[in-house]
Design a protein around this motif. Sequence first.
Motif, PDB file in Angstrom:
ATOM      1  N   PRO A 161       0.834  -1.206   0.000  1.00 52.95           N
ATOM      2  CA  PRO A 161       0.000   0.000   0.000  1.00 52.95           C
ATOM      3  C   PRO A 161       0.870   1.257   0.000  1.00 52.95           C
ATOM      4  O   PRO A 161       1.893   1.310   0.682  1.00 52.95           O
ATOM      5  N   VAL A 162       0.493   2.262  -0.770  1.00 50.67           N
ATOM      6  CA  VAL A 162       1.227   3.549  -0.791  1.00 50.67           C
ATOM      7  C   VAL A 162       0.246   4.640  -0.374  1.00 50.67           C
ATOM      8  O   VAL A 162      -0.858   4.696  -0.919  1.00 50.67           O
ATOM      9  N   PRO A 163       0.542   5.482   0.624  1.00 53.77           N
ATOM     10  CA  PRO A 163       1.809   5.525   1.391  1.00 53.77           C
ATOM     11  C   PRO A 163       2.030   4.265   2.210  1.00 53.77           C
ATOM     12  O   PRO A 163       1.081   3.660   2.691  1.00 53.77           O
ATOM     13  N   GLN A 164       3.326   3.853   2.294  1.00 53.01           N
ATOM     14  CA  GLN A 164       3.653   2.599   2.958  1.00 53.01           C
ATOM     15  C   GLN A 164       4.698   2.810   4.044  1.00 53.01           C
ATOM     16  O   GLN A 164       5.451   3.784   4.022  1.00 53.01           O
ATOM     17  N   SER A 169       9.395  -1.352   1.512  1.00 48.48           N
ATOM     18  CA  SER A 169      10.171  -0.956   0.317  1.00 48.48           C
ATOM     19  C   SER A 169      11.652  -1.270   0.529  1.00 48.48           C
ATOM     20  O   SER A 169      12.319  -1.793  -0.368  1.00 48.48           O
ATOM     21  N   ALA A 170      12.139  -1.019   1.741  1.00 51.76           N
ATOM     22  CA  ALA A 170      13.563  -1.264   2.021  1.00 51.76           C
ATOM     23  C   ALA A 170      13.881  -2.755   1.917  1.00 51.76           C
ATOM     24  O   ALA A 170      14.879  -3.143   1.297  1.00 51.76           O
ATOM     25  N   THR A 171      13.032  -3.592   2.463  1.00 53.06           N
ATOM     26  CA  THR A 171      13.290  -5.040   2.448  1.00 53.06           C
ATOM     27  C   THR A 171      13.166  -5.613   1.039  1.00 53.06           C
ATOM     28  O   THR A 171      13.969  -6.447   0.609  1.00 53.06           O
ATOM     29  N   ILE A 172      12.196  -5.139   0.288  1.00 51.11           N
ATOM     30  CA  ILE A 172      12.029  -5.622  -1.098  1.00 51.11           C
ATOM     31  C   ILE A 172      13.266  -5.242  -1.917  1.00 51.11           C
ATOM     32  O   ILE A 172      13.795  -6.035  -2.692  1.00 51.11           O
ATOM     33  N   SER A 173      13.792  -4.002  -1.679  1.00 50.77           N
ATOM     34  CA  SER A 173      15.035  -3.599  -2.364  1.00 50.77           C
ATOM     35  C   SER A 173      16.184  -4.506  -1.935  1.00 50.77           C
ATOM     36  O   SER A 173      16.948  -5.007  -2.755  1.00 50.77           O
ATOM     37  N   LEU A 174      16.284  -4.732  -0.634  1.00 49.72           N
ATOM     38  CA  LEU A 174      17.414  -5.512  -0.107  1.00 49.72           C
ATOM     39  C   LEU A 174      17.445  -6.920  -0.690  1.00 49.72           C
ATOM     40  O   LEU A 174      18.513  -7.460  -1.005  1.00 49.72           O
ATOM     41  N   TYR A 175      16.263  -7.496  -0.877  1.00 47.68           N
ATOM     42  CA  TYR A 175      16.209  -8.874  -1.383  1.00 47.68           C
ATOM     43  C   TYR A 175      15.990  -8.938  -2.889  1.00 47.68           C
ATOM     44  O   TYR A 175      15.730  -9.992  -3.453  1.00 47.68           O
ATOM     45  N   GLY A 176      16.068  -7.751  -3.533  1.00 46.19           N
ATOM     46  CA  GLY A 176      16.076  -7.745  -4.993  1.00 46.19           C
ATOM     47  C   GLY A 176      14.751  -8.066  -5.645  1.00 46.19           C
ATOM     48  O   GLY A 176      14.714  -8.575  -6.772  1.00 46.19           O
ATOM     49  N   GLY A 177      13.659  -7.784  -4.945  1.00 39.42           N
ATOM     50  CA  GLY A 177      12.338  -8.005  -5.525  1.00 39.42           C
ATOM     51  C   GLY A 177      11.806  -6.744  -6.167  1.00 39.42           C
ATOM     52  O   GLY A 177      12.535  -5.767  -6.348  1.00 39.42           O
ATOM     53  N   CYS A 178      10.500  -6.771  -6.501  1.00 42.62           N
ATOM     54  CA  CYS A 178       9.887  -5.620  -7.180  1.00 42.62           C
ATOM     55  C   CYS A 178       8.681  -5.154  -6.368  1.00 42.62           C
ATOM     56  O   CYS A 178       7.768  -5.947  -6.105  1.00 42.62           O
ATOM     57  N   LEU A 179       8.704  -3.893  -5.939  1.00 44.09           N
ATOM     58  CA  LEU A 179       7.558  -3.351  -5.199  1.00 44.09           C
ATOM     59  C   LEU A 179       6.488  -2.933  -6.196  1.00 44.09           C
ATOM     60  O   LEU A 179       6.756  -2.161  -7.115  1.00 44.09           O
ATOM     61  N   VAL A 180       5.294  -3.498  -6.054  1.00 43.48           N
ATOM     62  CA  VAL A 180       4.153  -3.138  -6.913  1.00 43.48           C
ATOM     63  C   VAL A 180       3.210  -2.288  -6.058  1.00 43.48           C
ATOM     64  O   VAL A 180       2.572  -2.797  -5.140  1.00 43.48           O
ATOM     65  N   PRO A 181       3.164  -0.959  -6.286  1.00 45.60           N
ATOM     66  CA  PRO A 181       2.372  -0.075  -5.408  1.00 45.60           C
ATOM     67  C   PRO A 181       0.880  -0.190  -5.677  1.00 45.60           C
ATOM     68  O   PRO A 181       0.462  -0.363  -6.818  1.00 45.60           O
ATOM     69  N   TYR A 182       0.076  -0.116  -4.626  1.00 43.22           N
ATOM     70  CA  TYR A 182      -1.356   0.139  -4.817  1.00 43.22           C
ATOM     71  C   TYR A 182      -1.707   1.348  -3.958  1.00 43.22           C
ATOM     72  O   TYR A 182      -1.416   1.385  -2.767  1.00 43.22           O
ATOM     73  N   TYR A 183      -2.227   2.401  -4.589  1.00 47.05           N
ATOM     74  CA  TYR A 183      -2.419   3.674  -3.912  1.00 47.05           C
ATOM     75  C   TYR A 183      -3.700   3.675  -3.083  1.00 47.05           C
ATOM     76  O   TYR A 183      -4.763   3.293  -3.563  1.00 47.05           O
ATOM     77  N   LEU A 184      -3.580   4.116  -1.840  1.00 46.84           N
ATOM     78  CA  LEU A 184      -4.749   4.305  -0.975  1.00 46.84           C
ATOM     79  C   LEU A 184      -5.383   5.640  -1.329  1.00 46.84           C
ATOM     80  O   LEU A 184      -4.695   6.571  -1.749  1.00 46.84           O
ATOM     81  N   GLU A 185      -6.723   5.724  -1.167  1.00 45.91           N
ATOM     82  CA  GLU A 185      -7.455   6.926  -1.591  1.00 45.91           C
ATOM     83  C   GLU A 185      -7.582   7.926  -0.447  1.00 45.91           C
ATOM     84  O   GLU A 185      -8.432   7.766   0.439  1.00 45.91           O
ATOM     85  N   GLU A 186      -6.745   8.940  -0.442  1.00 45.51           N
ATOM     86  CA  GLU A 186      -6.741   9.923   0.654  1.00 45.51           C
ATOM     87  C   GLU A 186      -8.101  10.587   0.799  1.00 45.51           C
ATOM     88  O   GLU A 186      -8.589  10.811   1.901  1.00 45.51           O
ATOM     89  N   GLU A 187      -8.745  10.913  -0.329  1.00 47.89           N
ATOM     90  CA  GLU A 187     -10.022  11.629  -0.267  1.00 47.89           C
ATOM     91  C   GLU A 187     -11.102  10.765   0.398  1.00 47.89           C
ATOM     92  O   GLU A 187     -12.092  11.264   0.900  1.00 47.89           O
ATOM     93  N   ALA A 188     -10.902   9.452   0.358  1.00 45.15           N
ATOM     94  CA  ALA A 188     -11.896   8.554   0.980  1.00 45.15           C
ATOM     95  C   ALA A 188     -11.278   7.935   2.239  1.00 45.15           C
ATOM     96  O   ALA A 188     -11.383   6.739   2.501  1.00 45.15           O
TER      97      ALA A 188
END
Length: 474
Positions: A161-164, A169-188
């Motif tokens: 989830p973003v904001p996350q 994000s740090a762990t996914i980078s460290l282990y060489g994976g890919c972060l796939v963001p899904y944005y939370l709806e601030e207005e809701a």
Amino acid sequence: MSPKPLDYESLNENVKKVAYAVRGELYLRASELQKEGKKIIFTNVGNPHALGQKPLTFPRQVVALCQAPFLLDDPNVGLLFPADAIARAKHYLSLTSGGLGAYSDSRGLTGIRKEIADFIERRDGYPSDPELVFLTDGASKGVMQILNTIIRNEKDGILVPVPQYPLYSATISLYGGCLVPYYLEEEANWSLDFYNIRQSVAAARSKGITVRAMVIINPGNPTGQCLSEANIRELLKFCFQENLVLLADEVYQQNVYQDERPFISARKILFDMGPPISKEVQLVSFHTVSKGYWGECGQRGGYFEMTNLPPQTVDEIYKVASVSLSPNVPGQIFLGLMVNPPKPGDISYARFVAESKAVLESLRRRAHIMTDGFNSCRNVVCNFTEGAMYSFPQICLPPKAIEAAKKAGKAPDVFYCLKLLEATGISTVPGSGFGQKEGVFHLRTTILPAEEEMPAIMASFKKFNDEFMEQYED
Ligand SMILES: Cc1ncc(COP(=O)(O)O)c(CN[C@@H]2CONC2=O)c1O
């Protein structure tokens, strides 16, 4: 001369990709200012005791006795410690193979894993197997271990989830994976948008990414939203349809400041849904003693529970846990105390309830004071902190401020947070450290400063913000 093995240029590239804003540029600048003698309010980290919260008495009494078992032989021990603390300390010592100085099993002490399984069963109404509960040095280590188990290569995607919270994000980078963001709806109110989630998965797959897991943080960090039962049902259905393992980060399950959406564990809803979902969806749930009304961050007590993972996978996770030998034993005892606190009729029950209730009620009041303080500024919009420990206001910055930030070589929210820090000593984390939509800016602060100081802190923020706007507004 070729670079040495630990010269920067020789380092593991994944290590260099890691970013963890909670202790990033703002925190480092705040520490410098503190050394120069400036009073700093460190609201960058959800670290309750560092901001004055007192530890609960009973757990400290028990662990003190466990750490110093010779006190138990002192004829005057009953003058200093209540009988239930003495009894509990003896119980935990009997679970260890030589006291707190000895390694435990790499999954944690069996008796404490049983206490946690019993807690989960009471909370959810479904049996829990202690063999599927592993104790870790804080929930962070559990999250890292499970992500490490899932990520095979750079094509493996993790829905976050973003904001996350940048542990992910740090762990996914460290282990060489890919972060796939899904944005939370601030207005809701930072709610889920399943259309957006499906879009993110489709976009990732179109780039050859295999999306394998989905992270939820409930209650949310930094956004503070509490997921509804309907949300979690839909999430579990989605994971079932898309063959995703659900990582349910529930470290703030005790931190709920509204009554409309109480905490319900993903595990309870999974079993409520029945087969096939309750039998098929793989789930790992995380908890800790760092949050709630405990705030025992430094004790490093965390656990994760595995649901619907095959025995062979559990064995692999156990094997890797064995490499680190043992989770710290005092942290394990804090976990046992958290899930199995004094009961009605125990000598320490009244005091324990009074202390924990006071912390939670004060956090609820502080959530309102902070949200209202931010919303009293004409260029600030802040959703209420329904849960967790943070406030994440959107700061509308005028073009001249964005221009000035650019000239200073800073992201606009970093520029704003640095100015805030210099002017008021309030140390926050820029929204860019958690991810946010393009062109929208936030900061994260905790709701942890002492309640009696909160109005003055919010007044100091408002004064700074209004002067900042005066300076940069067209
Ligand atoms: C969502 C979430 N998960 C896990 C953790 C890690 O907890 P442990 O202490 O058990 O490892 C944190 C800590 N929260 C960090 C720490 O303080 N401020 C934060 O945002 C967190 O916010």
